[in-house]
Write an enzyme that holds these catalytic residues in place. Structure first.
Site, PDB file in Angstrom:
ATOM      1  N   HIS A  66      -2.115   1.372   7.563  1.00  0.00           N
ATOM      2  CA  HIS A  66      -2.294   1.569   6.136  1.00  0.00           C
ATOM      3  C   HIS A  66      -2.016   2.847   5.428  1.00  0.00           C
ATOM      4  O   HIS A  66      -2.234   3.857   6.083  1.00  0.00           O
ATOM      5  CB  HIS A  66      -3.981   1.034   5.866  1.00  0.00           C
ATOM      6  CG  HIS A  66      -4.272   0.954   4.296  1.00  0.00           C
ATOM      7  ND1 HIS A  66      -3.661   0.163   3.416  1.00  0.00           N
ATOM      8  CD2 HIS A  66      -4.976   1.612   3.585  1.00  0.00           C
ATOM      9  CE1 HIS A  66      -4.370   0.270   2.371  1.00  0.00           C
ATOM     10  NE2 HIS A  66      -5.193   1.226   2.425  1.00  0.00           N
ATOM     11  N   CYS A 117       0.643  -1.237   0.041  1.00  0.00           N
ATOM     12  CA  CYS A 117      -0.010   0.027   0.114  1.00  0.00           C
ATOM     13  C   CYS A 117       0.858   1.224  -0.046  1.00  0.00           C
ATOM     14  O   CYS A 117       0.518   2.313  -0.657  1.00  0.00           O
ATOM     15  CB  CYS A 117      -0.879   0.111   1.167  1.00  0.00           C
ATOM     16  SG  CYS A 117      -0.298  -0.217   2.594  1.00  0.00           S
TER      17      CYS A 117
END
Length: 427
Positions: free
Chosen positions: A378, A124
């Site tokens: 994230h 990510c």
């Protein structure tokens, strides 16, 4: 990795009759009908949404080279479909306004013109950086305007062909895979693009990035710092110029209790506060004593940074992860940053030599870390494209607004030097 299952698993040869119609990227799983991650079984040629049995990258091949032949066949199918669709998509983009390119899906506004990136397993952060770079025109246009790599012999002479993991020079492969990725991100595909080949080449030649060769990266992101150290005993001054591609800024400790913009306790930390902390005069502690050439020994000293040369694209990294001898934590402080008109003139070594507009920067992209842990969480990115802001969350791309962007807890900020004069507020 070297897959031990190829010799017993690969039983198919390239044959258009055995594969579904259309481009490979649009194929659907034969079980669940999903087209988010299509994979072709090398045993029976069925399309599913699974993965390799080893669940890793495969770099070897059978003795007959069947895997490479299948790859080349799928690439030919994809290129044929791409050529047929390119003209239609170009007309669509020319004749439609940006609003007509937006689709409501489950109450969320999704940008049809933008393409997401598949998460290949803890990728990510790389996805967020790629999406940010794709919206920095000075950088991505250089690669997108390069001609595609061509093989100049045999049956493929003159055709547009792409490198795979087993082909070509490493540096050529990296540039070509990067060019392909940037081109794919704004072609309007509703299917997330997989940066697998690009990441493979990057990881393969990572040691090459350690040299200091001048590249398009240094030409666009490269600036120069002046590091000024003064001995507090004899007053001797030492100056050194250091190149940089980004500036890593501490978040001043007095602001660290302020976790949101609207929180009442304490003043809001601004990007100016972080830049001032970086460039202010600092007395070095006992662990960083300066070796004074006049005193012939290590002495207490002060240090100050000046920016001798600003880059075309200014990358600012906020130090959100804090390490001590016994503790690792995230600095979750909200830092206020401007969307336009960041004025860097007061941090220059010779501000009188700069023009009125040459020190102003406008925000192009911002990377955000979500979560409280150092080793978890994230990453997503916000970036502006053709006057609109988008939120890039791996395979999902949504339209957003400036009010949402300025509330984000920035981790990395990409500012682009303003070229034309335009009225705006300064930081």
């Amino acid at each position: 990795m070297e897959c031990p299952h190829l010799s017993s698993s690969v039983c198919i040869a390239p044959d258009a009759a055995k594969f579904p119609n259309g481009s490979p990227s649009s194929w659907c799983c034969s079980v669940c009908r999903s087209n988010k991650s299509p994979w072709v079984c090398l045993t029976c040629s069925s399309v599913h949404c699974g993965s390799y049995r080893c669940d890793d990258f495969v770099v070897n091949d059978t003795k007959l080279g069947l895997v490479q032949k299948v790859r080349e066949h799928l690439q030919n199918l994809e290129n044929s479909a791409f050529t047929a669709d390119r003209h239609r998509k170009r007309k669509l983009l020319e004749n439609s306004t940006l609003n007509s390119k937006l689709l409501k899906v489950n109450g969320s506004t999704t940008a049809i013109c933008a393409t997401g990136l598949r998460n290949l397993g803890n990728t990510c952060f790389m996805n967020a950086i790629l999406q940010s770079l794709s919206n920095i025109e000075q950088f991505c246009c250089y690669f997108k305007e390069l001609p595609a790599v061509e093989l100049r012999n045999g049956k493929t002479a003159g055709r547009r062909t792409y490198h795979t993991r087993s082909q070509g020079d490493n540096n050529v492969s990296l540039v070509e895979e990067f060019r392909k990725t940037l081109c794919a991100l704004w072609q309007g595909s509703q299917t997330a693009f997989s940066p697998e080949s690009l990441f493979y080449v990057v990881w393969k030649i990572m040691p090459n990035f350690r040299n200091g060769a001048s590249t398009v990266v240094t030409a666009i992101f490269g600036g120069i710092l002046q590091n000024e150290v003064n001995c507090l005993i004899c007053g001797t001054e030492s100056r050194k110029f250091d190149p940089f591609l980004d500036l890593s800024l501490d978040i001043p400790s007095q602001f660290r209790s302020k976790r949101s913009k609207n929180q009442e306790n304490g003043p809001v930390c601004s990007l100016r506060d972080c830049l001032r902390s970086f460039t202010d005069l600092e007395e070095l502690d006992e662990t960083e004593l300066y070796m004074c050439h006049k005193c012939k020994k290590k002495q207490k000293s002060t240090k100050k940074f000046w920016i001798q040369k600003l880059p075309k694209v200014l990358c600012l990294h906020l130090k959100r992860f804090h390490w001590t001898a016994y503790l690792r934590n995230k600095v979750d402080t909200y830092v206020e940053f401007p969307l336009r008109g960041l004025d860097m003139k007061c941090y220059l070594l010779e501000p009188e030599n700069s023009g009125p507009e040459s020190c102003l920067y406008d925000l192009a992209a911002v990377v955000v870390h979500h979560g409280s842990g150092v080793g978890s969480g994230h990453y997503t990115a916000y970036a502006t494209h053709e006057g609109r802001w988008f939120h890039f969350n791996d395979s999902t791309v949504t339209l957003t607004d400036e009010e949402t962007v300025v509330k984000a807890k920035a981790y990395i900020l990409f500012y682009v030097e303003r070229q034309a004069k335009a009225g705006s507020d300064k930081l």
